[in-house]
Design an enzyme around this catalytic site. Structure first.
Site, PDB file in Angstrom:
ATOM      1  N   ARG A   1       0.830  -1.227   0.000  1.00 53.64           N
ATOM      2  CA  ARG A   1       0.000   0.000   0.000  1.00 53.64           C
ATOM      3  C   ARG A   1       0.857   1.266   0.000  1.00 53.64           C
ATOM      4  NH1 ARG A   1      -5.508  -1.099   1.751  1.00 53.64           N
ATOM      5  NH2 ARG A   1      -5.891  -3.000   0.606  1.00 53.64           N
TER       6      ARG A   1
ATOM      7  N   ARG B   1      -3.956   6.381   0.518  1.00 55.28           N
ATOM      8  CA  ARG B   1      -4.568   7.543   1.184  1.00 55.28           C
ATOM      9  C   ARG B   1      -3.651   8.364   2.069  1.00 55.28           C
ATOM     10  NH1 ARG B   1      -8.954   3.624   3.360  1.00 55.28           N
ATOM     11  NH2 ARG B   1      -7.040   2.435   3.182  1.00 55.28           N
TER      12      ARG B   1
ATOM     13  N   ARG C   1      -7.754  10.583  -6.595  1.00 48.85           N
ATOM     14  CA  ARG C   1      -8.965   9.795  -6.325  1.00 48.85           C
ATOM     15  C   ARG C   1     -10.200  10.698  -6.435  1.00 48.85           C
ATOM     16  NH1 ARG C   1     -10.311   7.155  -0.563  1.00 48.85           N
ATOM     17  NH2 ARG C   1     -10.860   9.333  -0.256  1.00 48.85           N
TER      18      ARG C   1
END
Ligand code: CP3
Length: 344
Positions: free
Chosen positions: A24, A28, A37
């Site tokens: 990851r 975010r 996004r």
């Protein structure tokens, strides 16, 4: 690809440096990710917009001195490409349309014509054309057990329990579902390899949900079947297996799958991994993502302990699970800097 520290370690060659990447690493915790996004409208739209997804894949490489990029997509692309509904609610996990029974499993679509697969492979091609020399591109899929867990339970804690109970029942349609996922994963990984990925990782994130006696049949054997078929079709692409939470089971999973590398969870003692796994596999992991979020002296100490436990040529520095959304990017920078300093 000519030379890369990650490929060298995976091929048991002498590496120029200890390779590092993070599960990851795109996501975010990076403001530039959140911006793209928002532009795409949702996480899934982002996954299926090759140009934006390629940009997101490359974002962490612009910030940090990493040895690999990981294709931006999700393991749940596969159930969606097989015809099941998929939604990601903000702040919650994914929700997959649930299936049960032989007829529903038999009616799942094959992956060959799937638009979702075509778009993910377009992302891989776009990334590959822009990747700096020496940086490997990692493709991936979910392992059959973990993907089946979402397809049978729908996701969430409760869903995982439903799936575990079905798995233990030994019911026929569940076995067929695993077989269908083996076939889909082989096709998906071969398509990614043809689109340019240099390495593949198979994520069995819920391996640790299973009772030990089912690990061999539901984690080891399905992953081994995928690897055998992918290797027969496309030799020379190394495989990393992440059977998260398998504990002592990593050894048997390594023997069955003969993966080039085993990725290990944070709770696995690395001295055990060194003694039991590193003779026949590279070991990847296992920094606690929580410590990266918190930063400070404890983080640097953890980095030191990890690199002290595993030799440079047999280790791929990574987390024990994915980066947490609240992680300050400066802490990631701190990890990479500290690692490079210690390794000389
Ligand atoms: O940078 C990368 O690692 C590459 C992209 C990637 C994603 N998901 C993007 C993603 C990869 C390799 C995955 C794998 C994945 N997806 C796994 C296996 C690894 C693991 O974490 O155990 C699993 C279990 C999934 C399923 C999934 N996708 C969950 C459970 C969630 C929600 C939990 C969470 O972290 O939010 C996702 C969403 C998801 N996948 C996000 C990203 C960047 C967050 C989506 C967002 O932007 O809101």
């Amino acid at each position: 690809m000519d030379s890369s520290a990650l490929l060298d370690v995976l091929k048991a060659k002498k590496a120029s440096r200890r390779p590092v990447w993070f599960m990851r690493q795109a996501g975010r915790y990076l403001p530039e990710y959140l911006e793209l996004r928002a532009k795409a409208g949702s996480f899934l739209n982002l996954c299926y917009s090759p140009e934006l997804a390629a940009e997101v894949t490359l974002q962490p490489l612009r910030r940090f001195d990493l040895d690999a990029a990981i294709l931006f997509a999700d393991i749940l692309v596969v159930p969606q490409a097989m015809g099941l509904g998929l939604t990601f609610a903000e702040g919650e996990g994914p929700v997959v349309e649930k299936i049960s029974g032989l007829a529903r499993v038999q009616a799942l679509w094959r992956l060959d014509e799937a638009e979702e697969v075509r778009l993910v492979c377009e992302t891989a091609e776009a990334v590959k054309s822009k990747l700096p020399a020496g940086i490997a591109l990692i493709g991936f899929c979910g392992a059959p057990w973990t993907v089946a867990s979402y397809m049978v339970g729908g996701g969430g804690e409760g869903g995982r329990e439903i799936a575990r109970a079905v798995a233990a029942s030994g019911i026929e349609w569940f076995g067929l579902l695993i077989d269908r996922l083996i076939e889909a994963s082989v096709s998906y990984l071969i398509r990614q390899i043809d689109a340019g990925v240099d390495v593949v990782q198979i994520f069995d994130s819920w391996a640790g949900d299973l009772p030990g006696y089912l690990q061999e049949d539901l984690v080891g054997r399905p992953i081994a079947a995928i690897i055998t078929k992918v290797r027969a079709a496309r030799p020379n692409v190394p495989v990393i297996v992440f059977a998260r939470g398998a504990g002592a089971g990593h050894k048997r999973i390594g023997q069955i799958t003969r993966a080039e590398a085993l990725s290990v969870e944070t709770s696995l003692p690395l001295t055990w991994a060194r003694d039991q796994l590193a003779g026949s596999h590279a070991v990847q992991g296992n920094l606690d993502p929580l410590l990266v979020e918190k930063g400070g002296a404890a983080l640097e100490k953890a980095v030191e302990l990890i690199i002290g436990a595993l030799p440079k040529d047999r280790h791929i520095f990574n987390l024990g699970h994915g980066m947490r959304p609240g992680t300050p990017p400066e802490h990631v920078e701190q990890v990479v800097r500290h690692l490079r300093k210690l390794d000389g």
